[in-house]
Design an enzyme around this catalytic site. Structure first.
Site, PDB file in Angstrom:
ATOM      1  N   HIS A  21       0.833  -1.207   0.000  1.00 52.87           N
ATOM      2  CA  HIS A  21       0.000   0.000   0.000  1.00 52.87           C
ATOM      3  C   HIS A  21       0.866   1.255   0.000  1.00 52.87           C
ATOM      4  O   HIS A  21       0.690   2.159  -0.834  1.00 52.87           O
ATOM      5  CB  HIS A  21      -0.914  -0.012   1.227  1.00 52.87           C
ATOM      6  CG  HIS A  21      -1.848   1.153   1.299  1.00 52.87           C
ATOM      7  ND1 HIS A  21      -3.117   1.130   0.777  1.00 52.87           N
ATOM      8  CD2 HIS A  21      -1.692   2.401   1.822  1.00 52.87           C
ATOM      9  CE1 HIS A  21      -3.699   2.291   0.972  1.00 52.87           C
ATOM     10  NE2 HIS A  21      -2.854   3.084   1.616  1.00 52.87           N
ATOM     11  N   GLU A  22       1.814   1.315   0.927  1.00 52.12           N
ATOM     12  CA  GLU A  22       2.669   2.500   1.040  1.00 52.12           C
ATOM     13  C   GLU A  22       3.607   2.622  -0.153  1.00 52.12           C
ATOM     14  O   GLU A  22       3.955   3.732  -0.568  1.00 52.12           O
ATOM     15  CB  GLU A  22       3.468   2.448   2.342  1.00 52.12           C
ATOM     16  CG  GLU A  22       2.621   2.444   3.603  1.00 52.12           C
ATOM     17  CD  GLU A  22       1.714   3.669   3.710  1.00 52.12           C
ATOM     18  OE1 GLU A  22       2.039   4.729   3.138  1.00 52.12           O
ATOM     19  OE2 GLU A  22       0.649   3.563   4.362  1.00 52.12           O
ATOM     20  N   HIS A  25       1.910   4.611  -2.862  1.00 53.06           N
ATOM     21  CA  HIS A  25       2.011   6.053  -2.625  1.00 53.06           C
ATOM     22  C   HIS A  25       3.422   6.558  -2.954  1.00 53.06           C
ATOM     23  O   HIS A  25       3.597   7.599  -3.598  1.00 53.06           O
ATOM     24  CB  HIS A  25       1.711   6.373  -1.152  1.00 53.06           C
ATOM     25  CG  HIS A  25       0.295   6.137  -0.743  1.00 53.06           C
ATOM     26  ND1 HIS A  25      -0.781   6.583  -1.486  1.00 53.06           N
ATOM     27  CD2 HIS A  25      -0.233   5.517   0.354  1.00 53.06           C
ATOM     28  CE1 HIS A  25      -1.904   6.245  -0.869  1.00 53.06           C
ATOM     29  NE2 HIS A  25      -1.594   5.600   0.241  1.00 53.06           N
TER      30      HIS A  25
END
Length: 355
Positions: A21-22, A25
């Site tokens: 997920h990170e 980003h």
């Protein structure tokens, strides 16, 4: 040994889901030219930290969570534009988050959830590649003399929907039938190339101790295991898991499911323990479910979630100016407190169920 294995698997699953997920980003922020102050795996005190190309890379003590810290994302930007004193200004290679075009920021914020969905698809692809059979939605057998046979379901019927809700995969059929009341359901099938509606399909009841369960009374064909079918099943099951998030939320709001059924980290670890005892395929199924759930849940338009941030960015894109930063900070903080309270409540439910 069982506790150790569960702990290792739990750390791996939580770490992988959050890291992916990170990472979404982070990669998109770098591509968009945004100053990323820190990319951290884990929370709490730093065990390892290194600065490279204007970004601090950290591994922290608590193996749950992680974050990407972008300049100016969650604070008011001062006059000098750079607010983080941890990195010298001369080492910062990108622009503050608010200084980048809004469409690029939308991509950066959405990228984390998208990466979770991609991970879910890849895990399901691996799972179905290693499975012996793939289930279709076409009826292969109807039990002779069963209530289903008497209701009109026939061999060769392709099940398109149950109770008006589209069925993409075989699990959709089971899920919808479990939700049916009075052991009755309405079927939409494809028969001879045409759509046929079969209303009030009845199911036999089976007494198991004090509970009464449904006997489906029919089976579906196995699909030929080809690369195309494997990819199709992985994609459809990703949609199936994603839809479960919305269905679960609707069930909570409509009180079809009690809030006492909410589960938190303790419940997830318990589920991982059960899956580990059943084998690698169950662990992979749980991993796919968790990562798709995290991706979809994060896109919900709620403060503190990525979906809430996207709402603010869309408003900025429409009106050509951002809402006051202080207002956004307070709204997100309120949302964060609410989510934290829900997590504590869910954890309490988990502990209550254990004891």
């Amino acid at each position: 040994m069982s506790i150790l294995i569960t702990t290792v698997i739990s750390i791996f699953i939580f770490g992988l889901v959050v890291m992916i997920h990170e990472l979404g980003h982070f990669i998109c922020a770098k591509k968009a030219g945004i100053q990323v102050n820190e990319f951290s795996i884990g929370m709490g005190p730093a065990l390892f930290s290194r600065v490279k190309n204007g970004t601090r890379y950290s591994i922290r003590a608590l193996p749950v969570g992680g974050y990407v810290s972008m300049e100016g994302e969650d604070e008011e930007l001062p006059e000098e534009e750079f607010a983080d004193p941890e990195l010298p200004a001369q080492e910062k290679t990108g622009l503050p988050f608010p200084k980048v075009k809004v469409w690029k920021r939308i991509i950066v914020v959405a990228a984390g959830a998208v990466m979770n969905l991609v991970l879910g698809f890849v895990v399901l692809l691996i799972l179905f590649s290693g499975s012996d059979t793939l289930a279709s939605r076409t009826v292969a057998l109807v039990e002779e003399g069963s209530a289903v046979e008497a209701s009109g379901l026939q061999v060769g019927d392709e099940i398109l929907a149950i109770n008006g809700r589209r069925c993409f995969v075989a699990n959709d059929i089971i899920y919808e039938l479990q939700r049916s009341e009075d052991f009755t359901a309405d079927f939409t099938v494809k028969r001879g190339g045409e759509k046929v509606q079969i209303n009030d399909v009845q199911f036999d009841q089976v007494q198991n101790g004090d509970t009464v369960t449904m006997n489906m009374g029919f089976k579906v064909y196995a699909l030929e295991k080809t690369p195309l079918n494997v990819i199709g099943q992985a994609f459809d099951y990703t949609l199936f898991y994603a839809r479960l998030v919305f269905r679960s939320l609707v069930d909570l709001v409509t009180q079809r499911v009690s809030v006492t059924e909410l589960s938190g980290p303790v419940g997830i670890v318990s589920a991982i323990n059960q899956a580990a005892g059943m084998g690698i395929s169950e662990v992979l199924s749980l991993l796919a479910l968790l990562t798709v759930n995290l991706g979809v849940f994060n896109l919900l338009p709620f403060p503190a979630l990525d979906g809430g941030k996207l709402v603010f960015l869309f408003i900025e894109g429409i009106f050509r100016r951002p809402l006051p930063k202080q207002f956004e900070i307070w709204v997100n903080m309120a949302g964060l407190f609410f989510l934290f309270a829900v997590m504590l409540f869910a954890t309490f439910n988990d502990i209550t169920r254990l004891f």
